[in-house]
Design a protein around this motif. Structure first.
Motif, PDB file in Angstrom:
ATOM      1  N   UNK A   1       0.846  -1.193   0.000  1.00 23.87           N
ATOM      2  CA  UNK A   1       0.000   0.000   0.000  1.00 23.87           C
ATOM      3  C   UNK A   1       0.881   1.242   0.000  1.00 23.87           C
ATOM      4  N   UNK A   2       0.380   2.311  -0.602  1.00 22.66           N
ATOM      5  CA  UNK A   2       1.111   3.572  -0.577  1.00 22.66           C
ATOM      6  C   UNK A   2       0.878   4.412  -1.803  1.00 22.66           C
ATOM      7  N   UNK A   3       1.657   5.468  -1.873  1.00 16.67           N
ATOM      8  CA  UNK A   3       1.590   6.387  -3.001  1.00 16.67           C
ATOM      9  C   UNK A   3       2.634   5.960  -4.030  1.00 16.67           C
ATOM     10  N   UNK A   4       2.200   5.853  -5.263  1.00 15.24           N
ATOM     11  CA  UNK A   4       3.077   5.462  -6.366  1.00 15.24           C
ATOM     12  C   UNK A   4       3.022   6.533  -7.446  1.00 15.24           C
ATOM     13  N   UNK A   5       4.138   6.720  -8.115  1.00 17.11           N
ATOM     14  CA  UNK A   5       4.181   7.598  -9.271  1.00 17.11           C
ATOM     15  C   UNK A   5       4.322   6.722 -10.505  1.00 17.11           C
ATOM     16  N   UNK A   6       3.369   6.840 -11.395  1.00 16.14           N
ATOM     17  CA  UNK A   6       3.402   6.094 -12.660  1.00 16.14           C
ATOM     18  C   UNK A   6       4.018   6.980 -13.731  1.00 16.14           C
ATOM     19  N   UNK A   7       4.919   6.405 -14.501  1.00 20.04           N
ATOM     20  CA  UNK A   7       5.541   7.090 -15.622  1.00 20.04           C
ATOM     21  C   UNK A   7       5.303   6.256 -16.865  1.00 20.04           C
ATOM     22  N   UNK A   8       4.942   6.916 -17.944  1.00 17.86           N
ATOM     23  CA  UNK A   8       4.682   6.207 -19.198  1.00 17.86           C
ATOM     24  C   UNK A   8       5.613   6.725 -20.291  1.00 17.86           C
ATOM     25  N   UNK A   9       6.139   5.793 -21.058  1.00 20.15           N
ATOM     26  CA  UNK A   9       7.013   6.133 -22.175  1.00 20.15           C
ATOM     27  C   UNK A   9       6.569   5.298 -23.370  1.00 20.15           C
ATOM     28  N   UNK A  10       6.497   5.925 -24.534  1.00 22.15           N
ATOM     29  CA  UNK A  10       6.069   5.209 -25.736  1.00 22.15           C
ATOM     30  C   UNK A  10       7.082   5.425 -26.851  1.00 22.15           C
ATOM     31  N   UNK A  11       7.451   4.346 -27.520  1.00 31.35           N
ATOM     32  CA  UNK A  11       8.220   4.432 -28.758  1.00 31.35           C
ATOM     33  C   UNK A  11       7.190   4.248 -29.872  1.00 31.35           C
ATOM     34  N   UNK A  12       6.794   5.360 -30.468  1.00 25.52           N
ATOM     35  CA  UNK A  12       5.722   5.351 -31.469  1.00 25.52           C
ATOM     36  C   UNK A  12       6.226   4.881 -32.817  1.00 25.52           C
ATOM     37  N   UNK A  13       5.432   4.060 -33.496  1.00 23.70           N
ATOM     38  CA  UNK A  13       5.699   3.701 -34.883  1.00 23.70           C
ATOM     39  C   UNK A  13       5.006   4.699 -35.815  1.00 23.70           C
ATOM     40  N   UNK A  14       3.732   5.116 -35.545  1.00 20.59           N
ATOM     41  CA  UNK A  14       3.163   6.164 -36.396  1.00 20.59           C
ATOM     42  C   UNK A  14       3.972   7.448 -36.225  1.00 20.59           C
ATOM     43  N   UNK A  15       4.179   8.151 -37.321  1.00 22.52           N
ATOM     44  CA  UNK A  15       5.018   9.348 -37.277  1.00 22.52           C
ATOM     45  C   UNK A  15       4.290  10.570 -36.717  1.00 22.52           C
ATOM     46  N   UNK A  16       2.979  10.622 -36.817  1.00 23.23           N
ATOM     47  CA  UNK A  16       2.235  11.828 -36.438  1.00 23.23           C
ATOM     48  C   UNK A  16       1.137  11.504 -35.421  1.00 23.23           C
ATOM     49  N   UNK A  17       1.535  11.220 -34.177  1.00 21.17           N
ATOM     50  CA  UNK A  17       0.554  11.003 -33.114  1.00 21.17           C
ATOM     51  C   UNK A  17       0.189  12.380 -32.572  1.00 21.17           C
ATOM     52  N   UNK A  18      -1.047  12.792 -32.785  1.00 21.35           N
ATOM     53  CA  UNK A  18      -1.472  14.147 -32.421  1.00 21.35           C
ATOM     54  C   UNK A  18      -1.973  14.251 -30.988  1.00 21.35           C
ATOM     55  N   UNK A  19      -2.626  13.205 -30.503  1.00 21.00           N
ATOM     56  CA  UNK A  19      -3.039  13.156 -29.097  1.00 21.00           C
ATOM     57  C   UNK A  19      -3.084  11.703 -28.674  1.00 21.00           C
ATOM     58  N   UNK A  20      -2.756  11.476 -27.392  1.00 18.16           N
ATOM     59  CA  UNK A  20      -2.782  10.119 -26.858  1.00 18.16           C
ATOM     60  C   UNK A  20      -2.897  10.209 -25.341  1.00 18.16           C
ATOM     61  N   UNK A  21      -3.940   9.595 -24.807  1.00 17.78           N
ATOM     62  CA  UNK A  21      -4.186   9.621 -23.372  1.00 17.78           C
ATOM     63  C   UNK A  21      -4.316   8.193 -22.856  1.00 17.78           C
ATOM     64  N   UNK A  22      -3.536   7.876 -21.829  1.00 13.96           N
ATOM     65  CA  UNK A  22      -3.540   6.566 -21.201  1.00 13.96           C
ATOM     66  C   UNK A  22      -4.400   6.633 -19.944  1.00 13.96           C
ATOM     67  N   UNK A  23      -5.420   5.782 -19.883  1.00 12.65           N
ATOM     68  CA  UNK A  23      -6.293   5.723 -18.714  1.00 12.65           C
ATOM     69  C   UNK A  23      -5.763   4.655 -17.757  1.00 12.65           C
ATOM     70  N   UNK A  24      -5.713   5.004 -16.462  1.00 15.13           N
ATOM     71  CA  UNK A  24      -5.246   4.080 -15.427  1.00 15.13           C
ATOM     72  C   UNK A  24      -6.452   3.710 -14.570  1.00 15.13           C
ATOM     73  N   UNK A  25      -6.677   2.397 -14.413  1.00 18.39           N
ATOM     74  CA  UNK A  25      -7.807   1.896 -13.641  1.00 18.39           C
ATOM     75  C   UNK A  25      -7.310   0.904 -12.592  1.00 18.39           C
ATOM     76  N   UNK A  26      -8.019   0.798 -11.477  1.00 17.69           N
ATOM     77  CA  UNK A  26      -7.639  -0.091 -10.389  1.00 17.69           C
ATOM     78  C   UNK A  26      -8.723  -1.110 -10.114  1.00 17.69           C
ATOM     79  N   UNK A  27      -8.317  -2.383 -10.082  1.00 19.60           N
ATOM     80  CA  UNK A  27      -9.172  -3.443  -9.552  1.00 19.60           C
ATOM     81  C   UNK A  27      -8.667  -3.718  -8.142  1.00 19.60           C
ATOM     82  N   UNK A  28      -9.565  -3.600  -7.181  1.00 15.94           N
ATOM     83  CA  UNK A  28      -9.165  -3.795  -5.781  1.00 15.94           C
ATOM     84  C   UNK A  28      -8.745  -5.240  -5.550  1.00 15.94           C
TER      85      UNK A  28
END
Length: 163
Positions: A133-160
């Protein structure tokens, strides 16, 4: 006849909801186009973090097919080849990470025009289990294959986890 059709539609709808509906409580969203894509979360031991691409838009002005379906298919193939790495760092310094493609073959909605392909609700094949239990910092990194990614949002969900 109408009853049989209604039962068939209910079964198909239930299966679609099971495979596409997000699992768990929404904790937040990480902007994958940001300079430092991070999210701070407070979770319990045994919780499982699930991820999905909430929304992504890829520019398709050049190098993509002219037809809508083939253009969307090519973008999805490129997203599947893109490598998404999610790392969690606990307040105690503990680290964990997971890696997967930015597309796992499913999405809830999508649209395409000659300049863009936009998809939403893409469940991913990666997850993290929280050891303490505790506070965690999530970091996301992507190596994109498409050359023109205009927007991208990663949703984080928790199953207890089990108590």
């Amino acid at each position: 006849v109408f009853g049989a059709i209604a039962i068939f539609v209910a079964i198909i709808g239930s299966c679609a909801a099971y495979y596409l509906w997000p699992r768990g409580e929404r904790l937040g969203v990480i902007d994958l186009r940001a300079d430092s894509p991070t999210l701070s979360i407070d979770v319990a031991a045994g919780d499982k973090l699930n991820f999905r691409i909430d929304t992504i838009t890829v520019g398709t002005k050049s190098g993509y097919p002219d037809s809508s379906r083939p253009r969307s298919n090519k973008v999805h193939e490129e997203l599947q080849a893109s490598v998404l790495t999610i790392t969690s760092v606990g307040s105690d310094g503990s680290k964990a990470s997971t890696e997967c493609g930015a597309f796992a073959g499913k999405s809830t909605t999508g649209s395409s025009d000659p300049d863009n392909v936009k998809s939403s609700g893409l469940p991913l094949d990666c997850s993290l289990e929280v050891p303490k239990a505790g506070v965690y910092t999530l970091t996301a990194k992507v190596v994109w294959v498409p050359k023109d990614v205009r927007e991208a949002f990663l949703e984080v969900r928790r199953e207890k986890g089990p108590k």
